[in-house]
Enzyme design. Structure first.
Site, PDB file in Angstrom:
ATOM      1  N   HIS A  26      -4.783  -2.691  30.658  1.00 50.50           N
ATOM      2  CA  HIS A  26      -4.217  -1.415  31.102  1.00 50.50           C
ATOM      3  C   HIS A  26      -5.262  -0.314  31.112  1.00 50.50           C
ATOM      4  O   HIS A  26      -6.360  -0.470  30.589  1.00 50.50           O
ATOM      5  CB  HIS A  26      -3.038  -1.022  30.198  1.00 50.50           C
ATOM      6  CG  HIS A  26      -3.429  -0.800  28.766  1.00 50.50           C
ATOM      7  ND1 HIS A  26      -3.987   0.369  28.318  1.00 50.50           N
ATOM      8  CD2 HIS A  26      -3.340  -1.620  27.692  1.00 50.50           C
ATOM      9  CE1 HIS A  26      -4.220   0.274  27.019  1.00 50.50           C
ATOM     10  NE2 HIS A  26      -3.846  -0.930  26.615  1.00 50.50           N
TER      11      HIS A  26
ATOM     12  N   CYS B 232      -4.626  -5.134  23.092  1.00 51.17           N
ATOM     13  CA  CYS B 232      -4.762  -5.040  24.543  1.00 51.17           C
ATOM     14  C   CYS B 232      -6.213  -4.790  24.943  1.00 51.17           C
ATOM     15  O   CYS B 232      -7.048  -4.443  24.128  1.00 51.17           O
ATOM     16  CB  CYS B 232      -3.902  -3.903  25.081  1.00 51.17           C
ATOM     17  SG  CYS B 232      -2.128  -4.202  24.903  1.00 51.17           S
TER      18      CYS B 232
END
Length: 182
Positions: free
Chosen positions: A142, A158
């Protein structure tokens, strides 16, 4: 001409990718993408079916190859705060979201009960402008609005990119793009 197993064409693509990514990072000079070593997809994937993403947490670089080998891109990334927060292995992109909402994981809420249950898309959202959801629950590639995070430990598992770079990768990757985290 071959150089360490790479054709001259691939070396030029690698240099071009570093140059494009470097321009996208003009606002921040913390990273020198030309210092990332070129990686051969064959070292990590059997084929380029649906394209391939390699996220290297040691070098803090994300490599992308298109299925037809016409694109090879390298992006600087944020990495997990600690080794135990990131899985290693193979997964794939299962969903793409522009303007994602963020929901803290149960373990995040346990560590910090003051976290809001959901943060909608916008400048306060830790997922930035775009997110590639992986087949592993809670794992994403992301963007981030906080550019200080790139190149540093700052994530709960992440892989984060500059918003400009995740927007580009979002256009290149498809649902089904294979991903490997090392």
């Amino acid at each position: 001409m071959r150089y360490n197993g790479l054709t001259r064409r691939r070396l030029l693509l690698t240099g071009a990718a570093a140059g494009v990514a470097g321009m996208a990072e003009a606002a921040s000079t913390r990273h020198n993408l030309s210092s990332f070593r070129a990686v051969r997809w064959q070292e990590h994937f059997d084929t380029l079916r649906n394209g391939a993403i390699l996220a290297d947490t040691q070098s803090r670089a994300l490599h992308y190859w298109s299925e037809d080998e016409s694109f090879y891109k390298v992006y600087p990334t944020s990495v997990p705060i600690s080794e135990e927060l990131t899985k290693r292995g193979y997964t794939e992109v299962v969903r793409k979201v522009e303007g994602p909402t963020w929901t803290p994981t149960p373990s995040m809420r346990e560590r910090d009960p003051s976290l809001p249950p959901v943060i909608p898309a916008g400048p306060e959202n830790p997922l930035g402008t775009h997110a590639l959801y992986l087949s592993w629950q809670y794992y994403r590639i992301h963007g981030t609005h906080d550019t200080r995070k790139i190149g540093r430990p700052s994530s709960d598992g992440c892989i984060g990119l500059y918003n400009e770079m995740i927007a580009e990768l979002y256009q290149l990757a498809t649902v089904g793009t294979q991903v490997r985290l090392i």
